[in-house]
Design a protein around this motif. Sequence first.
Motif, short mmCIF file in Angstrom:
data_model
loop_
_atom_site.label_atom_id
_atom_site.label_comp_id
_atom_site.label_asym_id
_atom_site.label_seq_id
_atom_site.Cartn_x
_atom_site.Cartn_y
_atom_site.Cartn_z
N ARG A 46 0.82 -1.21 0.00
CA ARG A 46 0.00 0.00 0.00
C ARG A 46 0.86 1.27 0.00
O ARG A 46 0.49 2.29 -0.59
N GLY A 47 2.00 1.20 0.66
CA GLY A 47 2.85 2.38 0.73
C GLY A 47 3.77 2.56 -0.44
O GLY A 47 4.39 3.61 -0.60
N ALA A 48 3.87 1.54 -1.31
CA ALA A 48 4.85 1.59 -2.39
C ALA A 48 4.55 2.68 -3.41
O ALA A 48 5.44 3.40 -3.85
N ASP A 49 3.27 2.85 -3.79
CA ASP A 49 2.93 3.86 -4.78
C ASP A 49 3.21 5.27 -4.28
O ASP A 49 3.72 6.12 -5.02
N GLY A 50 2.89 5.52 -3.02
CA GLY A 50 3.16 6.84 -2.46
C GLY A 50 4.65 7.15 -2.44
O GLY A 50 5.07 8.28 -2.73
N LEU A 51 5.45 6.15 -2.12
CA LEU A 51 6.90 6.34 -2.11
C LEU A 51 7.41 6.61 -3.51
O LEU A 51 8.26 7.48 -3.72
N SER A 52 6.88 5.90 -4.49
CA SER A 52 7.30 6.12 -5.88
C SER A 52 6.94 7.54 -6.33
O SER A 52 7.72 8.20 -7.01
N THR A 53 5.76 8.02 -5.96
CA THR A 53 5.34 9.38 -6.32
C THR A 53 6.27 10.42 -5.72
O THR A 53 6.69 11.37 -6.39
N ALA A 54 6.62 10.24 -4.44
CA ALA A 54 7.52 11.19 -3.78
C ALA A 54 8.88 11.21 -4.46
O ALA A 54 9.45 12.28 -4.71
N PHE A 55 9.40 10.04 -4.77
CA PHE A 55 10.72 9.98 -5.40
C PHE A 55 10.69 10.53 -6.83
O PHE A 55 11.72 10.92 -7.37
N THR A 56 9.52 10.55 -7.45
CA THR A 56 9.42 11.12 -8.79
C THR A 56 9.36 12.64 -8.75
O THR A 56 9.98 13.33 -9.56
N ALA A 57 8.61 13.18 -7.78
CA ALA A 57 8.37 14.62 -7.76
C ALA A 57 9.45 15.42 -7.06
O ALA A 57 9.83 16.49 -7.52
N VAL A 58 9.96 14.92 -5.94
CA VAL A 58 10.84 15.74 -5.10
C VAL A 58 12.17 16.08 -5.75
O VAL A 58 12.59 17.25 -5.71
N PRO A 59 12.91 15.13 -6.36
CA PRO A 59 14.21 15.51 -6.94
C PRO A 59 14.12 16.65 -7.94
O PRO A 59 14.97 17.55 -7.95
N SER A 60 13.08 16.65 -8.79
CA SER A 60 12.93 17.71 -9.77
C SER A 60 12.71 19.06 -9.09
O SER A 60 13.25 20.08 -9.54
N SER A 61 11.92 19.08 -8.02
CA SER A 61 11.67 20.32 -7.30
C SER A 61 12.95 20.85 -6.65
O SER A 61 13.21 22.06 -6.67
N LEU A 62 13.74 19.95 -6.09
CA LEU A 62 14.96 20.39 -5.40
C LEU A 62 16.02 20.85 -6.40
O LEU A 62 16.85 21.71 -6.07
N ARG A 63 16.00 20.31 -7.59
CA ARG A 63 16.98 20.73 -8.60
C ARG A 63 16.84 22.21 -8.94
O ARG A 63 17.82 22.88 -9.28
N VAL A 64 15.60 22.74 -8.89
CA VAL A 64 15.37 24.13 -9.26
C VAL A 64 15.41 25.05 -8.04
O VAL A 64 14.96 26.19 -8.10
N GLY A 65 15.94 24.54 -6.93
CA GLY A 65 16.17 25.39 -5.77
C GLY A 65 15.04 25.50 -4.80
O GLY A 65 14.96 26.46 -4.03
N LEU A 66 14.13 24.52 -4.77
CA LEU A 66 12.99 24.58 -3.85
C LEU A 66 13.23 23.79 -2.57
O LEU A 66 12.29 23.48 -1.84
#
Length: 600
Positions: free
Chosen positions: A454-474
Amino acid sequence: MTHARLKGVFAPIDIDREGTLRSIERLTAATTAVSSAEYLARPREFGRGSLGDWTIIGQRFSHLPKWQQRILEAASRPGVSRALHAGRLLAAAVLLAPTPSKLRAFADGYLALSAAALYPRSTYGSDGSDQVGFQTSSATFVARVIPTQQVQDGAIWYVALQSALAYAVSGWVKVFGRSWRTGTAVPGVMRTHAYGNKRLWEFFKDRPRVALMSAHAMLAFEGLFPLVFLAKGRLTKPFLLAAAGFHTAIAGSMGLGRFLTAFGSMLPAIAYATNDRPKSKLVPAMALTTIAAALVGGAAGGLMRSSRVRRGHHGDHRITCSSGNSLRYQRRRSSRRGAPVLVLEHGMASTPEHFAWIIEHLPADTEVITYWRAGYGPSENISGGYGIDDSGEDLADLVESLPADVGPIFLGGHSLGGLVARHAAQVTDRPIAGVIYLDSSHPGQLSLSDGQRRGADGLSTAFTAVPSSLRVGLGWLLPRPAWVRSLPEHAQGRALDQYRDFRLWLAGSREWATARRRFSRKRGSALAAMTVPALVVTAELTLRGDPAQDRLHADLAGSHRDQATRVVIRGADHDSILTRREHAEAASEAIVTFMSEAAA
């Protein structure tokens, strides 16, 4: 006639300042009345032993100053909570009636303050409607207390921008979720016990194209909602009609009736902000300026943070592995010759600083080595391999680089690090005295544990979204997590830098992509047997949250051929077993006992 109707659909909504404020207040009042009535009608949901039990919830606020804890504790007493909710019902009635502005200001202020006091009390049962109510009540309170044109327009603009942001963020976060892109999210939600609807689930289950179209329509509506501020109000009615339909559908299918009035209370602000009436535009101008400054400052801060992370710490050692990867590690030496050596492996998307309390409670004559896996911190991943076996080979190289005269070597790992330590023990040429699993992962956890799946999809979503946000200085938008605040003071800054650096999340996402495939395989045989002694340490809350974990950790222990010891750390969860002082101390005691017995 048709042309006139179309023209009316794409015409701005003519609503004045006072009408906007009263509309926001009345819809907020309707939401509040339902919320407080639900609370007063179901007192058992906040009694002893329930999810709303303050003796349980209050532990989440133990990091706050004592005076704040006392205020929250006082507001969370059953009698006080009931009185506050009764007052909220009265304030809602005031706002629903045609009352004067001064009385409305008092009611708005009470709703905002009481919401802030009650929110921690209802943390497990709160939702977006409560958060929206706090925002709108606060805005209308300011508008009533300072009834100037500029301030009232600013308050309305605040609500309008919050509304657009809420929809846009929700939509773009969903874009990163594979289930929303493929259309499986809609029937997936409809089949859940909490928010599901059996008839709708059956309807969408048999019509995948309709489910896909519904999901994509939702993504388009939410993600593109900020466009409502363009075209001089011509898009206002279509977007607001879509929003009303969206929340009506949610209310009917998922039972979230308060969402209709809560998010609906923000829509009058959109109508006012986009119509032709003269108004102050100071707030949106300030918002755009602030966003631009934040992006520039965030990018600069991100570069500085990344530079600090890549530099590592003073006194670090470096090793180049046979894979080509470059590892940076820290070594706490012992003055005693032949002292045991403990090499600690951090978890996925984690840091060596997680072991700060563990190390602090280990005897001074124990040599301790912590390091960053390839791709984390100052360690470089040249090979491109992020699997458990890849990292285990690197760890084996590090172990084999140690002087020949060191004492017995123990390998310990937290979460995914437990499996890395296990693999290194299997492949290294150096004798390993023991393997220590700290609330470890298991190779079959996604095939054997419903909770993990049940937690796997949420973890995959976080790992997809967060690196891109941090790359642009967020990175500065990531709040300081509780586990960082729980670490020793000297480790907090370094841990937070890594947590907000995109490399940690990028490495974690790559490890998770590889591990998820491995963890999902149907396992038809037991783990490979090992002759090395083992210590399996489990967090009590891990077992409570997912009973399958007991079976998984028993399997890890069983693979060591009756040479394994199992210990449960009372009150600890997956993170606090390392990061909370008392839990880490208990884990350290178990480690010291195990190392002494295994070395003997």
